[in-house]
Enzyme design. Structure first.
Site, PDB file in Angstrom:
ATOM      1  N   ASN A  11     -23.816   2.734 -40.344  1.00 44.77           N
ATOM      2  CA  ASN A  11     -23.735   4.184 -40.526  1.00 44.77           C
ATOM      3  C   ASN A  11     -23.326   4.457 -41.974  1.00 44.77           C
ATOM      4  OD1 ASN A  11     -23.162   6.904 -40.464  1.00 44.77           O
ATOM      5  ND2 ASN A  11     -21.356   6.715 -39.149  1.00 44.77           N
ATOM      6  N   LYS A  13     -23.074   7.246 -43.336  1.00 45.61           N
ATOM      7  CA  LYS A  13     -22.416   8.559 -43.439  1.00 45.61           C
ATOM      8  C   LYS A  13     -23.033   9.355 -44.603  1.00 45.61           C
ATOM      9  CE  LYS A  13     -18.291   6.426 -41.622  1.00 45.61           C
ATOM     10  NZ  LYS A  13     -16.909   6.628 -41.216  1.00 45.61           N
ATOM     11  N   HIS A  97     -20.526  11.220 -33.082  1.00 44.02           N
ATOM     12  CA  HIS A  97     -19.561  10.478 -33.907  1.00 44.02           C
ATOM     13  C   HIS A  97     -18.282  11.306 -34.003  1.00 44.02           C
ATOM     14  CE1 HIS A  97     -17.711   8.579 -37.391  1.00 44.02           C
ATOM     15  NE2 HIS A  97     -18.517   7.535 -37.183  1.00 44.02           N
ATOM     16  N   GLU A  99     -16.490  11.996 -36.383  1.00 43.35           N
ATOM     17  CA  GLU A  99     -16.477  12.923 -37.531  1.00 43.35           C
ATOM     18  C   GLU A  99     -17.264  14.194 -37.219  1.00 43.35           C
ATOM     19  OE1 GLU A  99     -17.793  10.083 -40.449  1.00 43.35           O
ATOM     20  OE2 GLU A  99     -15.901   9.007 -40.212  1.00 43.35           O
ATOM     21  N   GLU A 167     -15.517   3.824 -30.496  1.00 46.65           N
ATOM     22  CA  GLU A 167     -14.922   3.856 -31.825  1.00 46.65           C
ATOM     23  C   GLU A 167     -13.575   4.575 -31.773  1.00 46.65           C
ATOM     24  OE1 GLU A 167     -18.095   3.552 -35.080  1.00 46.65           O
ATOM     25  OE2 GLU A 167     -18.051   5.628 -34.478  1.00 46.65           O
ATOM     26  N   GLY A 173     -12.581   3.665 -40.697  1.00 47.15           N
ATOM     27  CA  GLY A 173     -12.327   3.786 -42.132  1.00 47.15           C
ATOM     28  C   GLY A 173     -10.886   3.542 -42.540  1.00 47.15           C
ATOM     29  N   SER A 212     -13.692  -0.193 -38.584  1.00 50.89           N
ATOM     30  CA  SER A 212     -13.208  -1.212 -39.523  1.00 50.89           C
ATOM     31  C   SER A 212     -13.715  -2.623 -39.213  1.00 50.89           C
ATOM     32  CB  SER A 212     -11.683  -1.187 -39.594  1.00 50.89           C
ATOM     33  OG  SER A 212     -11.234   0.068 -40.086  1.00 50.89           O
TER      34      SER A 212
HETATM   35  C1  PEP Z   1     -18.114   4.543 -38.421  1.00 46.59           C
HETATM   36  O1  PEP Z   1     -18.271   5.388 -39.283  1.00 46.59           O
HETATM   37  O2  PEP Z   1     -18.721   4.668 -37.364  1.00 46.59           O
HETATM   38  C2  PEP Z   1     -17.226   3.419 -38.684  1.00 46.59           C
HETATM   39  C3  PEP Z   1     -16.982   2.597 -37.714  1.00 46.59           C
HETATM   40  O3  PEP Z   1     -16.693   3.325 -39.949  1.00 46.59           O
HETATM   41  P1  PEP Z   1     -15.892   2.060 -40.571  1.00 46.59           P
HETATM   42  O4  PEP Z   1     -16.653   0.809 -40.195  1.00 46.59           O
HETATM   43  O5  PEP Z   1     -15.879   2.287 -42.039  1.00 46.59           O
HETATM   44  O6  PEP Z   1     -14.530   2.057 -39.953  1.00 46.59           O
END
Ligand code: PEP
Length: 249
Positions: A11, A13, A97, A99, A167, A173, A212
């Site tokens: 992703n 983003k 997601h 976000e 997630e 992040g 992460s």
């Molecule tokens: C994500 O944006 O879905 C995500 C898991 O980000 P990150 O791997 O940077 O934690």
């Protein structure tokens, strides 16, 4: 459940312009040379989907969107429909997601409507769920995530390809990850919720872990029971890092 092929999805983003496609091209060169042991997808910003599709066309790399509108078309300034994503070359779309849920107020019902739109356009949805830190600390993670699965997955998914991504919001992040036991506990609960919602049609859908994931922790996470792949943010922006995760499958 029957083990299905794992999916590693990146992703990007709101990151990436034309020159960022060099990373997709580099990933392609590597995966053309050494076949991956899993499905691999990149989900760039909508502006790059068409060019990304041209860059990886004919390779094993799939392309996805990061969101779509629930409507097929109409007066929704700034939005992108599922059909538009498919027309640009996507075959997947990330929906719900955290976000989007937090920053744009998306509810489970909104996510379910977008899933229906994605299916109507022939896209495979990756439906995201996850608890906040407060919910985890209150011992509510399994209940919250199970409820999100029950409410965000429309019945029509049962005869279509889809994935769910667990997630934890606090792991995205941040460099923080749950323990392997915590990941397994939630993934097993997510599987139970998918099957409760969809019956046998929910037995094989991959449940990705996201939050992460990096080359150094991918192998142990991907070996956890019911982890059917990974949704990767930051580490998907560089071909070498993303390859490290793909090679861990
Ligand atoms: C994500 O944006 O879905 C995500 C898991 O980000 P990150 O791997 O940077 O934690």
């Amino acid at each position: 459940m029957t083990e299905s092929i794992k999916l590693i999805a990146g992703n990007w983003k709101m990151n990436g312009v034309g020159e960022s496609l060099e990373e997709a091209a580099a990933l392609r060169v590597s995966l053309d040379a050494e076949a991956a042991n899993c499905r691999v997808a990149l989900c760039p910003p909508a502006t790059l989907i068409e060019r990304m599709s041209a860059t990886v066309g004919g390779s094993a790399i799939e392309v996805g969107g990061q969101d779509c509108h629930a409507a097929a078309s109409g007066a929704f300034t700034g939005s992108v429909s599922a059909e538009m994503l498919a027309d640009a070359g996507a075959n997947l779309v990330i929906l719900g997601h955290s976000e989007r849920r937090t920053g744009f107020g998306e509810t489970n019902a909104d996510v379910a409507a977008k899933v229906e739109a994605a299916l109507a356009a022939g896209l495979e949805p990756i439906i995201c769920v996850g608890e906040t830190l407060e919910q985890r600390e209150a011992g509510e993670a399994v209940a919250v995530v199970s409820e999100q699965v029950m409410q965000s997955l429309p019945q029509s998914l049962s005869c279509n390809a889809f994935a769910v991504a667990y997630e934890p919001v606090w792991a995205i992040g941040t460099g923080l990850t749950p323990t392997l036991e915590q990941i397994e506990e939630v993934h097993v609960a997510v599987r139970a919720a998918i099957v409760a919602r969809l019956g046998a049609g929910g037995e094989k859908a991959p449940i990705l872990y996201g939050g992460s994931v990096k080359p150094s922790n991918a192998k142990e996470i991907l070996n956890v029971k019911e982890v059917g792949g990974a949704l990767v943010g930051g580490a998907s922006l560089k071909a070498e890092d993303f390859l490290g995760i793909i090679r861990a499958v």
